[in-house]
Enzyme design. Structure first.
Site, PDB file in Angstrom:
ATOM      1  N   HIS A  93       0.920  -1.193   0.101  1.00 56.42           N
ATOM      2  CA  HIS A  93       0.064   0.192  -0.095  1.00 56.42           C
ATOM      3  C   HIS A  93       0.765   1.160   0.002  1.00 56.42           C
ATOM      4  O   HIS A  93       2.293   1.350   0.231  1.00 56.42           O
ATOM      5  CB  HIS A  93      -0.893   0.021   1.350  1.00 56.42           C
ATOM      6  CG  HIS A  93      -1.971  -0.954   1.185  1.00 56.42           C
ATOM      7  ND1 HIS A  93      -2.957  -1.192   1.826  1.00 56.42           N
ATOM      8  CD2 HIS A  93      -2.290  -2.062   0.075  1.00 56.42           C
ATOM      9  CE1 HIS A  93      -3.843  -2.138   1.492  1.00 56.42           C
ATOM     10  NE2 HIS A  93      -3.262  -2.760   0.634  1.00 56.42           N
ATOM     11  N   GLU A 101       1.213   3.623   2.033  1.00 49.34           N
ATOM     12  CA  GLU A 101       1.776   4.020   3.442  1.00 49.34           C
ATOM     13  C   GLU A 101       3.185   3.012   3.387  1.00 49.34           C
ATOM     14  O   GLU A 101       4.179   3.940   3.686  1.00 49.34           O
ATOM     15  CB  GLU A 101       0.886   3.579   4.498  1.00 49.34           C
ATOM     16  CG  GLU A 101      -0.330   4.435   4.779  1.00 49.34           C
ATOM     17  CD  GLU A 101      -1.425   3.887   3.854  1.00 49.34           C
ATOM     18  OE1 GLU A 101      -2.648   3.741   4.529  1.00 49.34           O
ATOM     19  OE2 GLU A 101      -1.267   2.959   3.044  1.00 49.34           O
ATOM     20  N   ALA A 138     -19.481  12.726 -27.443  1.00 50.84           N
ATOM     21  CA  ALA A 138     -18.711  13.697 -28.227  1.00 50.84           C
ATOM     22  C   ALA A 138     -19.597  14.064 -29.287  1.00 50.84           C
ATOM     23  O   ALA A 138     -20.227  13.136 -30.012  1.00 50.84           O
ATOM     24  CB  ALA A 138     -17.283  13.207 -28.602  1.00 50.84           C
ATOM     25  N   ASP A 169     -19.801   1.506 -36.529  1.00 50.00           N
ATOM     26  CA  ASP A 169     -18.313   1.962 -36.455  1.00 50.00           C
ATOM     27  C   ASP A 169     -17.222   0.927 -36.225  1.00 50.00           C
ATOM     28  O   ASP A 169     -16.171   1.159 -36.609  1.00 50.00           O
ATOM     29  CB  ASP A 169     -18.063   3.035 -35.059  1.00 50.00           C
ATOM     30  CG  ASP A 169     -19.140   4.084 -35.274  1.00 50.00           C
ATOM     31  OD1 ASP A 169     -19.652   4.492 -36.467  1.00 50.00           O
ATOM     32  OD2 ASP A 169     -19.381   4.668 -34.067  1.00 50.00           O
ATOM     33  N   GLY A 185     -24.418   4.606 -28.676  1.00 47.19           N
ATOM     34  CA  GLY A 185     -24.948   5.768 -29.241  1.00 47.19           C
ATOM     35  C   GLY A 185     -26.114   6.296 -28.547  1.00 47.19           C
ATOM     36  O   GLY A 185     -26.380   6.121 -27.190  1.00 47.19           O
TER      37      GLY A 185
END
Length: 370
Positions: A51, A53, A154, A201, A299
Protein backbone atom coordinates in the site's frame (compact mmCIF):
# COMPACT_ATOMS: atom_id res chain seq x y z
CA UNK A 1 -3.84 24.14 7.88
CA UNK A 2 -2.48 25.46 4.55
CA UNK A 3 0.56 23.21 4.88
CA UNK A 4 -1.72 20.23 5.50
CA UNK A 5 -3.68 21.02 2.32
CA UNK A 6 -0.46 21.39 0.31
CA UNK A 7 0.91 18.00 1.34
CA UNK A 8 -2.46 16.25 1.04
CA UNK A 9 -2.85 17.55 -2.50
CA UNK A 10 0.57 16.09 -3.23
CA UNK A 11 -0.64 12.74 -1.86
CA UNK A 12 -3.77 12.94 -4.04
CA UNK A 13 -1.59 13.54 -7.11
CA UNK A 14 0.50 10.51 -6.21
CA UNK A 15 -2.61 8.36 -5.80
CA UNK A 16 -3.55 8.98 -9.44
CA UNK A 17 -0.39 7.16 -10.56
CA UNK A 18 -2.11 3.89 -9.70
CA UNK A 19 -5.08 4.61 -11.98
CA UNK A 20 -6.38 1.56 -13.79
CA UNK A 21 -4.23 -0.88 -11.82
CA UNK A 22 -5.65 -1.09 -8.29
CA UNK A 23 -9.32 -2.05 -8.82
CA UNK A 24 -11.18 -3.33 -6.87
CA UNK A 25 -8.95 -1.62 -4.30
CA UNK A 26 -8.97 2.19 -3.99
CA UNK A 27 -6.42 4.68 -5.23
CA UNK A 28 -4.26 5.84 -2.31
CA UNK A 29 -1.31 8.20 -2.04
CA UNK A 30 0.93 8.96 0.95
CA UNK A 31 3.54 11.58 1.80
CA UNK A 32 5.87 11.56 4.82
CA UNK A 33 6.92 15.04 5.98
CA UNK A 34 9.59 15.92 8.53
CA UNK A 35 10.46 19.50 9.48
CA UNK A 36 8.43 20.82 6.54
CA UNK A 37 10.25 18.67 3.99
CA UNK A 38 9.00 15.59 2.12
CA UNK A 39 11.16 12.60 3.06
CA UNK A 40 9.00 9.82 1.64
CA UNK A 41 6.38 9.33 -1.09
CA UNK A 42 4.28 6.38 -2.15
CA UNK A 43 1.14 5.25 -3.88
CA UNK A 44 -0.79 2.03 -4.27
CA UNK A 45 0.62 0.88 -7.60
CA UNK A 46 -1.22 -2.40 -8.21
CA UNK A 47 -3.87 -4.64 -6.71
CA UNK A 48 -2.26 -7.04 -4.26
CA UNK A 49 0.91 -4.98 -3.94
CA UNK A 50 2.19 -2.91 -1.00
CA UNK A 51 0.00 0.00 0.00
CA UNK A 52 0.92 3.67 -0.37
CA UNK A 53 1.89 4.08 3.29
CA UNK A 54 4.37 1.21 3.10
CA UNK A 55 6.10 2.64 0.02
CA UNK A 56 6.32 6.11 1.59
CA UNK A 57 7.63 4.82 4.94
CA UNK A 58 10.26 2.65 3.24
CA UNK A 59 11.51 5.67 1.31
CA UNK A 60 11.57 7.79 4.47
CA UNK A 61 13.47 5.19 6.48
CA UNK A 62 14.57 6.41 9.92
CA UNK A 63 13.36 9.94 9.08
CA UNK A 64 9.78 8.72 9.59
CA UNK A 65 10.23 8.65 13.38
CA UNK A 66 8.36 11.63 14.79
CA UNK A 67 7.30 12.75 11.29
CA UNK A 68 3.83 13.37 9.84
CA UNK A 69 2.34 11.09 7.20
CA UNK A 70 -0.41 12.36 4.90
CA UNK A 71 -2.69 9.64 3.54
CA UNK A 72 -5.64 10.06 1.17
CA UNK A 73 -7.59 7.20 2.79
CA UNK A 74 -7.73 5.87 6.36
CA UNK A 75 -4.87 3.36 6.81
CA UNK A 76 -6.16 -0.21 6.75
CA UNK A 77 -6.33 -2.12 10.01
CA UNK A 78 -6.66 -5.71 8.84
CA UNK A 79 -4.73 -8.50 7.17
CA UNK A 80 -5.83 -8.72 3.52
CA UNK A 81 -3.49 -9.13 0.57
CA UNK A 82 -0.95 -7.26 2.72
CA UNK A 83 -0.42 -6.63 6.46
CA UNK A 84 -2.23 -3.69 8.13
CA UNK A 85 -0.77 -0.27 7.35
CA UNK A 86 -1.54 0.86 10.89
CA UNK A 87 1.13 -1.50 12.16
CA UNK A 88 3.66 -0.20 9.64
CA UNK A 89 2.95 3.36 10.83
CA UNK A 90 3.36 2.35 14.48
CA UNK A 91 6.56 0.42 13.75
CA UNK A 92 8.00 3.51 12.01
CA UNK A 93 7.15 5.60 15.13
CA UNK A 94 5.32 8.25 13.10
CA UNK A 95 4.14 11.10 15.34
CA UNK A 96 1.12 12.38 13.41
CA UNK A 97 -1.19 10.99 10.74
CA UNK A 98 -3.34 13.26 8.54
CA UNK A 99 -6.15 11.45 6.70
CA UNK A 100 -8.36 12.80 3.92
CA UNK A 101 -11.32 10.46 4.46
CA UNK A 102 -12.52 7.45 6.43
CA UNK A 103 -12.39 4.07 4.71
CA UNK A 104 -15.93 3.00 3.69
CA UNK A 105 -14.87 -0.64 3.67
CA UNK A 106 -15.92 -2.05 7.08
CA UNK A 107 -13.27 -4.79 6.82
CA UNK A 108 -10.46 -2.25 6.49
CA UNK A 109 -11.80 0.52 8.75
CA UNK A 110 -10.73 1.16 12.32
CA UNK A 111 -7.28 2.46 11.49
CA UNK A 112 -7.85 5.87 13.07
CA UNK A 113 -8.99 4.34 16.36
CA UNK A 114 -6.03 1.98 16.43
CA UNK A 115 -3.55 4.80 15.86
CA UNK A 116 -5.14 7.09 18.42
CA UNK A 117 -5.22 4.36 21.05
CA UNK A 118 -1.47 3.97 20.51
CA UNK A 119 -0.88 7.67 21.19
CA UNK A 120 -0.50 8.87 17.59
CA UNK A 121 -2.02 12.27 16.74
CA UNK A 122 -4.67 11.75 14.01
CA UNK A 123 -6.35 14.55 12.05
CA UNK A 124 -8.99 13.89 9.38
CA UNK A 125 -11.06 15.62 6.71
CA UNK A 126 -8.23 17.42 4.89
CA UNK A 127 -9.20 17.60 1.17
CA UNK A 128 -12.03 15.14 1.82
CA UNK A 129 -14.10 16.23 -1.19
CA UNK A 130 -11.18 15.63 -3.56
CA UNK A 131 -10.48 12.27 -1.96
CA UNK A 132 -14.10 11.17 -2.35
CA UNK A 133 -14.10 12.14 -6.04
CA UNK A 134 -10.81 10.31 -6.52
CA UNK A 135 -12.32 7.06 -5.25
CA UNK A 136 -15.93 7.50 -6.32
CA UNK A 137 -16.10 3.99 -7.88
CA UNK A 138 -14.72 2.33 -4.74
CA UNK A 139 -17.03 4.30 -2.46
CA UNK A 140 -20.15 3.52 -4.50
CA UNK A 141 -19.29 -0.17 -4.65
CA UNK A 142 -18.81 -0.25 -0.86
CA UNK A 143 -22.00 1.68 -0.15
CA UNK A 144 -24.35 0.17 -2.75
CA UNK A 145 -22.66 -2.86 -4.27
CA UNK A 146 -23.15 -1.34 -7.74
CA UNK A 147 -20.71 0.01 -10.36
CA UNK A 148 -19.97 3.71 -10.69
CA UNK A 149 -21.07 4.83 -14.17
CA UNK A 150 -19.68 7.55 -16.44
CA UNK A 151 -21.52 8.57 -19.61
CA UNK A 152 -19.25 10.08 -22.27
CA UNK A 153 -20.54 11.77 -25.44
CA UNK A 154 -18.73 13.72 -28.16
CA UNK A 155 -20.76 16.06 -30.36
CA UNK A 156 -20.88 19.17 -32.49
CA UNK A 157 -22.07 22.46 -31.05
CA UNK A 158 -25.57 21.65 -32.25
CA UNK A 159 -25.60 18.27 -30.54
CA UNK A 160 -24.84 15.94 -33.46
CA UNK A 161 -22.63 12.86 -33.20
CA UNK A 162 -22.52 11.90 -36.88
CA UNK A 163 -23.62 13.06 -40.32
CA UNK A 164 -26.82 11.80 -41.90
CA UNK A 165 -24.75 9.06 -43.61
CA UNK A 166 -23.40 7.91 -40.23
CA UNK A 167 -19.88 9.32 -40.62
CA UNK A 168 -18.49 10.14 -37.18
CA UNK A 169 -14.70 10.12 -37.66
CA UNK A 170 -13.85 12.36 -36.10
CA UNK A 171 -16.25 14.67 -34.30
CA UNK A 172 -13.68 15.92 -31.80
CA UNK A 173 -9.93 16.46 -32.09
CA UNK A 174 -6.96 14.29 -31.23
CA UNK A 175 -6.44 15.91 -27.80
CA UNK A 176 -9.99 15.04 -26.71
CA UNK A 177 -9.66 11.46 -27.92
CA UNK A 178 -6.36 11.00 -26.10
CA UNK A 179 -7.90 12.49 -22.92
CA UNK A 180 -10.70 9.91 -23.09
CA UNK A 181 -8.26 7.05 -23.46
CA UNK A 182 -5.98 8.29 -20.66
CA UNK A 183 -8.59 9.41 -18.14
CA UNK A 184 -11.57 7.17 -18.90
CA UNK A 185 -10.71 3.97 -20.76
CA UNK A 186 -7.40 3.60 -18.92
CA UNK A 187 -8.92 4.20 -15.46
CA UNK A 188 -12.35 2.56 -15.56
CA UNK A 189 -12.94 -1.19 -15.40
CA UNK A 190 -15.22 -1.56 -18.41
CA UNK A 191 -16.59 0.20 -21.47
CA UNK A 192 -20.10 -0.34 -22.87
CA UNK A 193 -21.68 0.36 -26.26
CA UNK A 194 -24.75 -0.86 -28.09
CA UNK A 195 -24.79 -3.30 -31.01
CA UNK A 196 -25.82 -0.46 -33.35
CA UNK A 197 -22.51 1.29 -32.61
CA UNK A 198 -20.63 -1.94 -33.32
CA UNK A 199 -22.40 -2.31 -36.68
CA UNK A 200 -21.91 1.34 -37.65
CA UNK A 201 -18.36 2.01 -36.42
CA UNK A 202 -16.78 -1.43 -35.83
CA UNK A 203 -14.84 -0.09 -32.79
CA UNK A 204 -12.10 -2.01 -30.99
CA UNK A 205 -12.90 -0.45 -27.57
CA UNK A 206 -9.28 -0.72 -26.45
CA UNK A 207 -7.10 1.85 -24.69
CA UNK A 208 -4.67 3.37 -27.16
CA UNK A 209 -2.15 5.82 -25.74
CA UNK A 210 0.86 7.28 -27.57
CA UNK A 211 3.37 5.54 -25.30
CA UNK A 212 1.58 2.20 -25.66
CA UNK A 213 1.00 1.86 -21.92
CA UNK A 214 -2.78 1.78 -21.95
CA UNK A 215 -4.68 -0.86 -19.98
CA UNK A 216 -7.69 -2.17 -21.89
CA UNK A 217 -11.05 -2.06 -20.14
CA UNK A 218 -13.44 -4.99 -20.24
CA UNK A 219 -15.48 -4.59 -23.43
CA UNK A 220 -19.28 -4.86 -23.13
CA UNK A 221 -21.76 -4.83 -26.00
CA UNK A 222 -25.52 -4.61 -25.51
CA UNK A 223 -26.97 -7.03 -28.04
CA UNK A 224 -30.43 -8.11 -26.94
CA UNK A 225 -30.79 -10.49 -29.91
CA UNK A 226 -27.05 -11.25 -30.23
CA UNK A 227 -27.12 -9.47 -33.59
CA UNK A 228 -23.35 -8.93 -33.72
CA UNK A 229 -21.04 -10.12 -36.48
CA UNK A 230 -18.56 -12.66 -35.11
CA UNK A 231 -15.88 -10.84 -37.12
CA UNK A 232 -16.50 -7.51 -35.37
CA UNK A 233 -13.24 -6.04 -34.08
CA UNK A 234 -14.56 -5.73 -30.52
CA UNK A 235 -14.83 -9.53 -30.38
CA UNK A 236 -11.45 -10.25 -31.95
CA UNK A 237 -8.98 -8.25 -29.85
CA UNK A 238 -5.67 -9.66 -28.62
CA UNK A 239 -6.14 -8.29 -25.14
CA UNK A 240 -5.87 -9.39 -21.53
CA UNK A 241 -9.34 -7.95 -20.89
CA UNK A 242 -12.53 -9.91 -21.42
CA UNK A 243 -15.39 -9.20 -23.81
CA UNK A 244 -19.03 -9.52 -22.72
CA UNK A 245 -22.20 -9.67 -24.77
CA UNK A 246 -25.33 -8.79 -22.81
CA UNK A 247 -28.46 -10.32 -24.34
CA UNK A 248 -32.13 -10.82 -23.55
CA UNK A 249 -33.24 -13.76 -21.47
CA UNK A 250 -34.39 -16.96 -23.14
CA UNK A 251 -32.35 -16.91 -26.35
CA UNK A 252 -31.58 -20.41 -27.70
CA UNK A 253 -28.19 -21.92 -26.94
CA UNK A 254 -27.45 -22.09 -30.67
CA UNK A 255 -27.40 -18.28 -30.83
CA UNK A 256 -24.85 -18.08 -28.03
CA UNK A 257 -22.56 -20.93 -29.04
CA UNK A 258 -20.51 -19.15 -31.76
CA UNK A 259 -19.60 -16.38 -29.34
CA UNK A 260 -18.82 -18.76 -26.49
CA UNK A 261 -16.45 -20.67 -28.78
CA UNK A 262 -14.59 -17.38 -29.37
CA UNK A 263 -14.10 -16.90 -25.62
CA UNK A 264 -16.72 -14.15 -25.40
CA UNK A 265 -18.83 -14.19 -22.24
CA UNK A 266 -22.58 -14.12 -22.94
CA UNK A 267 -24.72 -12.85 -20.08
CA UNK A 268 -28.51 -12.74 -19.99
CA UNK A 269 -30.24 -9.73 -18.47
CA UNK A 270 -33.92 -8.72 -18.11
CA UNK A 271 -35.57 -6.50 -20.71
CA UNK A 272 -38.02 -3.61 -20.43
CA UNK A 273 -41.51 -3.95 -21.87
CA UNK A 274 -40.26 -2.31 -25.09
CA UNK A 275 -37.70 -5.10 -25.49
CA UNK A 276 -34.64 -3.05 -24.56
CA UNK A 277 -32.21 -4.40 -22.00
CA UNK A 278 -32.90 -3.00 -18.54
CA UNK A 279 -29.99 -0.91 -17.27
CA UNK A 280 -30.95 -1.09 -13.60
CA UNK A 281 -31.12 -4.89 -13.74
CA UNK A 282 -27.80 -4.92 -15.57
CA UNK A 283 -25.79 -3.16 -12.86
CA UNK A 284 -25.88 -5.93 -10.19
CA UNK A 285 -25.02 -8.44 -12.91
CA UNK A 286 -21.92 -6.45 -13.90
CA UNK A 287 -20.96 -6.03 -10.24
CA UNK A 288 -21.01 -9.83 -9.90
CA UNK A 289 -18.47 -9.93 -12.75
CA UNK A 290 -16.11 -7.68 -10.80
CA UNK A 291 -16.98 -4.46 -12.64
CA UNK A 292 -16.56 -1.58 -10.19
CA UNK A 293 -16.60 1.27 -12.72
CA UNK A 294 -18.24 1.52 -16.14
CA UNK A 295 -17.84 3.88 -19.09
CA UNK A 296 -20.82 4.19 -21.44
CA UNK A 297 -19.98 5.57 -24.88
CA UNK A 298 -23.39 5.46 -26.59
CA UNK A 299 -24.88 5.63 -29.25
CA UNK A 300 -27.89 7.83 -28.93
CA UNK A 301 -30.47 5.34 -27.68
CA UNK A 302 -28.05 3.74 -25.23
CA UNK A 303 -27.03 7.14 -23.85
CA UNK A 304 -30.63 8.30 -23.48
CA UNK A 305 -31.72 5.02 -21.87
CA UNK A 306 -28.83 5.07 -19.43
CA UNK A 307 -29.65 8.61 -18.29
CA UNK A 308 -33.36 7.89 -18.06
CA UNK A 309 -32.73 4.79 -15.94
CA UNK A 310 -30.87 6.85 -13.32
CA UNK A 311 -27.71 4.73 -13.34
CA UNK A 312 -25.34 7.48 -14.56
CA UNK A 313 -23.19 8.99 -11.80
CA UNK A 314 -21.13 11.37 -13.95
CA UNK A 315 -21.52 12.85 -17.43
CA UNK A 316 -18.58 13.93 -19.61
CA UNK A 317 -19.60 15.78 -22.78
CA UNK A 318 -17.19 16.99 -25.45
CA UNK A 319 -18.21 19.79 -27.80
CA UNK A 320 -16.30 20.31 -31.04
CA UNK A 321 -16.27 23.77 -32.71
CA UNK A 322 -18.44 22.46 -35.53
CA UNK A 323 -22.04 22.93 -36.63
CA UNK A 324 -23.48 20.01 -38.57
CA UNK A 325 -27.08 21.11 -38.91
CA UNK A 326 -30.44 19.64 -39.79
CA UNK A 327 -30.42 15.94 -40.38
CA UNK A 328 -27.27 14.87 -38.54
CA UNK A 329 -27.61 12.12 -35.93
CA UNK A 330 -28.44 13.56 -32.47
CA UNK A 331 -26.49 12.71 -29.33
CA UNK A 332 -29.68 11.54 -27.59
CA UNK A 333 -32.32 9.46 -29.36
CA UNK A 334 -35.83 8.50 -28.32
CA UNK A 335 -38.65 10.37 -26.56
CA UNK A 336 -37.74 13.19 -24.20
CA UNK A 337 -39.68 15.22 -21.63
CA UNK A 338 -42.53 17.53 -22.59
CA UNK A 339 -41.47 20.43 -20.35
CA UNK A 340 -38.19 22.15 -19.56
CA UNK A 341 -38.62 21.56 -15.83
CA UNK A 342 -38.50 17.82 -16.55
CA UNK A 343 -34.98 18.02 -18.00
CA UNK A 344 -32.03 16.25 -16.44
CA UNK A 345 -29.86 18.72 -14.50
CA UNK A 346 -26.12 18.54 -13.89
CA UNK A 347 -24.74 19.39 -10.45
CA UNK A 348 -21.18 20.66 -9.85
CA UNK A 349 -20.75 21.36 -13.55
CA UNK A 350 -17.24 22.25 -14.70
CA UNK A 351 -15.94 23.33 -18.11
CA UNK A 352 -12.42 22.71 -19.46
CA UNK A 353 -10.65 23.45 -22.76
CA UNK A 354 -9.37 20.32 -24.49
CA UNK A 355 -7.33 21.19 -27.54
CA UNK A 356 -9.79 22.95 -29.82
CA UNK A 357 -12.76 21.35 -28.07
CA UNK A 358 -14.62 22.01 -24.82
CA UNK A 359 -15.13 19.35 -22.12
CA UNK A 360 -18.12 19.65 -19.81
CA UNK A 361 -18.36 17.49 -16.69
CA UNK A 362 -21.16 17.18 -14.15
CA UNK A 363 -23.22 14.87 -11.98
CA UNK A 364 -26.78 14.14 -13.19
CA UNK A 365 -29.70 14.87 -10.90
CA UNK A 366 -33.20 13.53 -11.48
CA UNK A 367 -35.55 16.45 -12.24
CA UNK A 368 -37.58 16.04 -9.02
CA UNK A 369 -34.42 16.61 -6.95
CA UNK A 370 -32.84 19.35 -9.06
Amino acid sequence: MMKDVFFMEKALDLALKGSGRTSPNPLVGAVVVRDGRIVGEGWHAAYGGPHAEVHALRQAGSAAAGATIYVTLEPCNHFGKTPPCTQAILDAEVGRVVIAMKDPNPKAAGGMDRLRSAGVIVDTGICEDQARKLNAPFIKKMETGLPWVVLKCAMTLDGRVATRSGDSKWVTGAESREWCHRHLRQRLDAILVGSATVRADDPSLTCRLPEGSGRDPVRIVLASKLDVDTKARVLCQKSDSATFLLCAEGLPASRKQPFLEMGVRVLETPSDKDGRLNFKAMMPLLAEQGIQSLLIEGGGRVAASALKSGIVDKAVFFYAPKILGGDGIPVMDGPGPERMDQCMFLADMAVFPCGGDIRVEGYPLVPSLA
